[in-house]
Design a protein around this motif. Sequence first.
Motif, short mmCIF file in Angstrom:
data_model
loop_
_atom_site.label_atom_id
_atom_site.label_comp_id
_atom_site.label_asym_id
_atom_site.label_seq_id
_atom_site.Cartn_x
_atom_site.Cartn_y
_atom_site.Cartn_z
N VAL A 1 10.15 9.63 -8.30
CA VAL A 1 9.02 8.93 -7.35
C VAL A 1 7.73 10.45 -7.37
O VAL A 1 6.93 10.50 -7.22
CB VAL A 1 9.68 8.27 -6.03
CG1 VAL A 1 8.20 8.12 -5.41
CG2 VAL A 1 10.31 8.05 -5.76
N ALA B 1 -0.48 5.65 -4.74
CA ALA B 1 0.39 5.02 -4.87
C ALA B 1 1.19 4.66 -3.26
O ALA B 1 2.45 4.10 -3.07
CB ALA B 1 1.08 3.99 -6.03
N LEU B 2 1.80 6.15 -3.32
CA LEU B 2 2.89 6.62 -2.19
C LEU B 2 2.27 7.23 -1.12
O LEU B 2 3.19 6.58 -0.05
CB LEU B 2 3.50 7.93 -2.62
CG LEU B 2 4.74 7.48 -4.61
CD1 LEU B 2 4.85 8.47 -4.62
CD2 LEU B 2 5.32 6.66 -4.06
N ARG C 1 10.81 -5.21 5.89
CA ARG C 1 9.59 -4.72 4.21
C ARG C 1 8.63 -5.59 4.37
O ARG C 1 7.56 -4.92 3.84
CB ARG C 1 10.97 -5.13 3.06
CG ARG C 1 10.47 -5.59 2.09
CD ARG C 1 10.14 -4.02 1.41
NE ARG C 1 11.16 -3.08 1.45
CZ ARG C 1 11.39 -1.25 1.18
NH1 ARG C 1 10.09 -1.19 1.31
NH2 ARG C 1 12.51 -0.99 1.02
N PRO D 1 0.98 -1.60 -0.04
CA PRO D 1 0.35 -0.33 0.12
C PRO D 1 0.63 1.20 -0.40
O PRO D 1 2.31 1.05 0.14
CB PRO D 1 -0.70 -0.09 1.56
CG PRO D 1 0.13 -1.09 2.20
CD PRO D 1 1.03 -1.68 1.45
N PRO D 2 -0.13 2.22 -0.45
CA PRO D 2 1.17 3.77 -0.16
C PRO D 2 1.80 3.87 1.52
O PRO D 2 0.43 4.01 2.26
CB PRO D 2 0.42 4.59 -0.37
CG PRO D 2 -1.41 3.89 -0.26
CD PRO D 2 -1.11 2.79 -0.66
N TYR D 3 2.24 4.02 1.80
CA TYR D 3 2.95 4.15 3.24
C TYR D 3 4.17 5.06 3.34
O TYR D 3 5.01 5.10 4.63
CB TYR D 3 3.59 2.98 3.48
CG TYR D 3 5.12 2.28 3.21
CD1 TYR D 3 6.18 2.78 2.72
CD2 TYR D 3 4.74 0.96 1.84
CE1 TYR D 3 7.36 3.12 2.11
CE2 TYR D 3 5.73 0.23 1.32
CZ TYR D 3 7.16 1.39 1.49
OH TYR D 3 8.01 0.63 0.60
N VAL D 4 4.06 6.67 2.30
CA VAL D 4 4.86 7.50 3.20
C VAL D 4 4.12 8.24 3.56
O VAL D 4 3.04 9.04 3.17
CB VAL D 4 5.92 7.91 1.20
CG1 VAL D 4 6.75 9.18 1.86
CG2 VAL D 4 6.17 7.10 0.47
N GLU E 1 3.79 -5.32 2.67
CA GLU E 1 4.62 -4.52 2.80
C GLU E 1 4.96 -2.79 3.46
O GLU E 1 3.62 -2.72 3.47
CB GLU E 1 5.21 -3.83 0.82
CG GLU E 1 6.66 -3.19 1.20
CD GLU E 1 7.30 -3.22 -0.91
OE1 GLU E 1 7.03 -3.81 -1.31
OE2 GLU E 1 7.57 -2.10 -1.09
N LEU F 1 11.65 12.29 -0.53
CA LEU F 1 11.50 11.47 -2.03
C LEU F 1 12.26 11.23 -3.34
O LEU F 1 11.91 12.90 -4.25
CB LEU F 1 10.19 10.68 -2.54
CG LEU F 1 9.14 10.05 -1.76
CD1 LEU F 1 8.14 9.56 -1.99
CD2 LEU F 1 10.41 8.48 -1.34
#
Length: 287
Positions: A208, A216-217, A279, A193-196, A247, A204
């Motif tokens: 990116v 998606a981020l 990860r 999944p988006p995890y930032v 992830e 980034l």
Amino acid sequence: MSPSDRNPRTGCPVTRQESWIARLRAAGVPDAAGDFRRIFRWACDTGTTDSGPQVREDPGALALRMLEFGVSERETRRPLSQIIGKREFWKGTFKVTHDVLDPRPETELLVELGLQEPFARVLDLGTGSGCVVISLLMERPNARGVGTDISKRALRVARENAESMGVAERVILPVSDWFDDVDGRYDLVVSNPPYVASEEIGDLPPEVRCHEPRVALAGGIDGLSAYRAIAAGARKHLTPGGRLLVEIGPAQADGVRSLMADAGLDILAVHADLDGRDRVVAARNSA
Ligand code: GLN
């Protein structure tokens, strides 16, 4: 141009190689020589394709134009996969556009772990290019899969990939916001999944930050929003004994582990990638 200026196999021109690489380096491209080689190979292979009588152009000149195009695009820090339109992942070659996250090598760990136990039905939440669910289905010819995404445009890319990889009959690709439009139970649920976290998006690299789909981020204020939604629906959509593999960003193991444990899942392990960074969190719906 003399014959020695051309690649003997393809006829692609190789002059000015140093200046092309220097341009990429000046633009801050991390692996300028490696990326040049990949653009060069792509230009030679595509620019010399015999696509019938309508192409009258000297293949060397066409390849040269593609090379120039590829290098100029890469100078803008557009990801290489978006320029050449594809990326190798696991055992396949996946179409990549600006509508999907570029499949990363570290995400192959999700596939590797998924294959460690049998599964008949797999669900991939936020499938993007489809690389994870498609790779799992390629390895398990009797399994069926569902790959969801909130982006219709991403799902179109995933559909093309499922077709080119020969698993289209065994996968459905519906629009869904995490579990919202998902029915049934699965013995394997996977997700990248988006995890930032919001404040980290600006750090980034330009590839990116400027070129990949934000949806998606971006994982909300603390980067964990998607995991909350996934944790909330996981037990209802896992078979007894079914596994969840997600992830995570390298600093998120503790946060994600507690979210999954609070949702009633048994934590199996936190797996590190080849660089030794956390990860993947693996959990099970205890029977
Ligand atoms: N690994 C990606 C990056 O930071 C993030 C992908 C994601 O959010 N799933 O480059």
